[in-house]
Enzyme design. Structure first.
Site, PDB file in Angstrom:
ATOM      1  N   ASP A  19       0.799  -1.248   0.013  1.00 47.15           N
ATOM      2  CA  ASP A  19       0.023  -0.069   0.038  1.00 47.15           C
ATOM      3  C   ASP A  19       0.845   1.428   0.029  1.00 47.15           C
ATOM      4  OD1 ASP A  19      -1.459  -2.328   0.733  1.00 47.15           O
ATOM      5  OD2 ASP A  19      -2.142  -1.493   2.640  1.00 47.15           O
ATOM      6  N   GLU A  62     -10.443  -2.646   4.346  1.00 47.17           N
ATOM      7  CA  GLU A  62      -8.864  -2.058   4.378  1.00 47.17           C
ATOM      8  C   GLU A  62      -8.796  -0.473   3.800  1.00 47.17           C
ATOM      9  OE1 GLU A  62      -6.302  -5.884   4.789  1.00 47.17           O
ATOM     10  OE2 GLU A  62      -6.525  -5.331   2.984  1.00 47.17           O
ATOM     11  N   TRP A 103      -3.460  -9.372  -3.830  1.00 45.44           N
ATOM     12  CA  TRP A 103      -2.794 -10.386  -2.956  1.00 45.44           C
ATOM     13  C   TRP A 103      -2.756 -11.681  -3.286  1.00 45.44           C
ATOM     14  CZ3 TRP A 103       0.294  -9.108   0.679  1.00 45.44           C
ATOM     15  CH2 TRP A 103       0.286  -7.685   1.230  1.00 45.44           C
TER      16      TRP A 103
HETATM   17  C1  FRU Z   1      -3.699  -4.035   2.927  1.00 46.04           C
HETATM   18  C2  FRU Z   1      -2.975  -4.239   3.917  1.00 46.04           C
HETATM   19  C3  FRU Z   1      -3.376  -3.122   5.219  1.00 46.04           C
HETATM   20  C4  FRU Z   1      -2.205  -3.035   6.062  1.00 46.04           C
HETATM   21  C5  FRU Z   1      -1.236  -3.567   5.086  1.00 46.04           C
HETATM   22  C6  FRU Z   1      -0.100  -4.311   5.796  1.00 46.04           C
HETATM   23  O1  FRU Z   1      -3.005  -4.276   1.707  1.00 46.04           O
HETATM   24  O2  FRU Z   1      -3.470  -5.425   4.599  1.00 46.04           O
HETATM   25  O3  FRU Z   1      -4.585  -3.457   5.808  1.00 46.04           O
HETATM   26  O4  FRU Z   1      -2.179  -2.084   6.991  1.00 46.04           O
HETATM   27  O5  FRU Z   1      -1.599  -4.159   4.023  1.00 46.04           O
HETATM   28  O6  FRU Z   1       1.019  -4.452   5.111  1.00 46.04           O
END
Ligand code: FRU
Length: 503
Positions: free
Chosen positions: A54, A223, A308
């Site tokens: 992110d 998220e 993901w």
């Molecule tokens: C989204 C996420 C967030 C988290 C981060 C961890 O891609 O899962 O929710 O803060 O990545 O790397």
């Protein structure tokens, strides 16, 4: 070789197989690297070394855009999360900085945002950049850190964490100043909902409300929220937009949905509870967030260009995953429903180098070999097409190895699609080969399309960004040729311009 601008050490993983081989580099060191990997993008931001997910803490101050990001400086798979950092004056050229926020006793550093505290509400100094981020330890808590040197160094607040909860998934704070109540607002992703908190000083937070039940798409946790107000094109009205990433997108796992409605400093109300709206119709556009304090009231978004499902498997080794190109957001209305438009940011025009322009009619197939000289796989195609009764308006980017990305407007079914099933290396994960598609507005005979092609991605912007599709591709050599084809009738390419894009 690369240059560093300060004597901050950077940790460098020099092992292609991602073993724990790590070196600290200082300004005084110079070294050759084999880091120019085949798939490393030419003009998209990618981490110098290691894994990225992110975008975080995007804030603009004193002529500089800051981009922080989820970074594993020790290897090219997810883990050991730090906030990586880069600075740009133009959203195009990025200067790599050393990691800005690193793990401590409360945990690793997960996603979050950053603000400029113009009025010194937190007491760290007027104009301090304050980062608000999740720490992932035994549980997820929110912490803050401040910088009084325009993001060059950060000091963690001594009384961290500033917000805790019993909830297991409690993360990704997006914070902004709300003038109406003269409070900071934090939107937080909590399980399958978004929670809103307010604070006078970024340190003490009060719960205001939650949003999510029965709204939009669910499945897996929500998220990376964002919340901002935008004018609605052609009206004097403004509406609020809530961004929400989740693992149940239209083509499997990662995607960003959004809601349009009202926000009064306490509560967000979705004006279309029965609709699900997606920001991008590809497989590789996640964790979309926008810059705070961008000049001229612009709302500029950027996303992580992966998914993901296979992010840890993509065929790169020294780094993993770039960002999307920046996009300027606006709102438009069709049949009483308000949608987000994501136009390529105007700064991208600066990348344009040599160009070639043509116009022609397509009735059957029109082959254009070697579209542009010295094509390294980084180019933009800008198209204006007039349909003259074709059922299918197709274009195929391909190379001499028979690898291709096939795109089609299906005028009968009112759809645009992108097929990467034969795009090159697709075998590293069963979820990678895919055809993605979106509905297009009906009744249009003039079609406008901009394609941003880089070494390992294709981003399609239709109708000035009224639909967008972002997909990664891993061809063994760049797509240097293009075929235009028609089915069921002809169409006219009023303008086909190809620009080579600079580094
Ligand atoms: C989204 C996420 C967030 C988290 C981060 C961890 O891609 O899962 O929710 O803060 O990545 O790397």
């Amino acid at each position: 070789k690369f240059k560093m601008n300060s004597n901050d050490p950077v940790r460098v993983n020099l092992s292609p197989d991602n073993t724990a081989c790590c070196r600290e580099m200082k300004l005084s060191d110079t070294f050759d690297t084999t880091n120019r990997e085949k798939f490393r993008p030419v003009y998209h931001f990618s981490p110098l070394y290691g894994w990225m997910n992110d975008p975080n803490g995007m804030v603009y101050k004193d002529g500089e855009y800051h981009l922080f990001y989820q970074h594993n400086p020790y290897g090219s798979k997810w883990g050991n999360m730090n906030w990586g950092h880069a600075i740009s004056k133009d959203l195009i050229n990025w200067e790599y900085r050393s990691d800005a926020i690193t793990p401590d006793a409360f945990g690793t550093i997960f996603s979050g945002s950053a603000v400029v505290d113009h009025n010194n509400t937190a007491g760290f100094g007027a104009g301090a950049i304050i980062a608000i981020y999740t720490q992932n330890g035994d549980r997820q808590v929110q912490s803050i850190a401040y910088s009084t040197d325009n993001g060059r160094t950060f000091t963690k607040y001594a009384d961290n964490p500033v917000l805790v909860s019993e909830a297991r998934d409690f993360r990704d704070p997006k914070v902004f100043w709300y003038e109406g109540t003269k409070r900071w607002i934090m939107v937080l992703a909590v399980g399958q909902e978004m929670q809103f908190f307010s604070s006078p000083n970024l340190k003490n937070w009060t719960f205001e409300s939650s949003f999510g039940k029965g709204q939009g798409a669910h499945g897996n946790v929500w998220e990376c929220p964002d919340l901002f107000e935008l004018p609605v094109e052609g009206t004097n009205e403004k509406k609020w937009v809530l961004l929400c990433s989740l693992g149940d997108g239209p083509f499997g796992d990662s995607a960003t949905q959004y809601f349009v409605g009202t926000f009064n400093g306490k509560e967000f109300v979705n004006e279309s509870p029965s609709k699900t709206k997606w920001m991008d119709w590809g497989k590789d556009h996640y964790a979309t967030v926008t810059w705070c304090d961008a000049p001229d009231n612009r709302r500029i978004a950027i996303a992580w260009m992966s998914n993901w499902q296979y992010a840890n498997d993509v065929p790169t080794s020294q780094y993993r995953s770039p960002n999307s190109v920046p996009r300027d957001l606006s709102l438009f209305t069709v049949d009483g429903e308000t949608y987000l438009q994501s136009a390529p940011s105007p700064e991208l025009l600066k990348l344009r180098d040599v160009s070639k322009k043509r116009s022609f009619k397509v009735n059957g197939t029109r082959i254009i070999k070697d579209m542009i000289a010295d094509n390294e796989g980084a180019y933009e195609i800008e198209l204006t097409i007039e349909n003259q009764h074709a059922d299918v308006i197709g274009l195929r980017l391909y190379n001499d190895k028979g690898e291709e990305v096939d795109m089609q407007y299906n005028m009968t079914e009112k759809k645009f699609s992108m097929d990467r099933r034969k795009s090159g290396d697709v075998g590293f994960n069963e979820n990678f080969p895919m055809l993605t598609w979106t509905a297009i507005e009906s009744g249009k005979d003039e079609l406008k399309l901009r394609l941003f092609v880089d070494k390992s991605s294709v981003e399609a912007f239709g109708d000035g960004g009224r639909f967008v599709m972002t997909n990664q591709v891993f061809p063994s050599e760049p797509y240097t040729h293009i075929d235009f084809y028609s089915k069921g009738g002809a169409y006219k390419v009023d303008s086909f311009v190809i620009y080579k894009l600079k580094k």
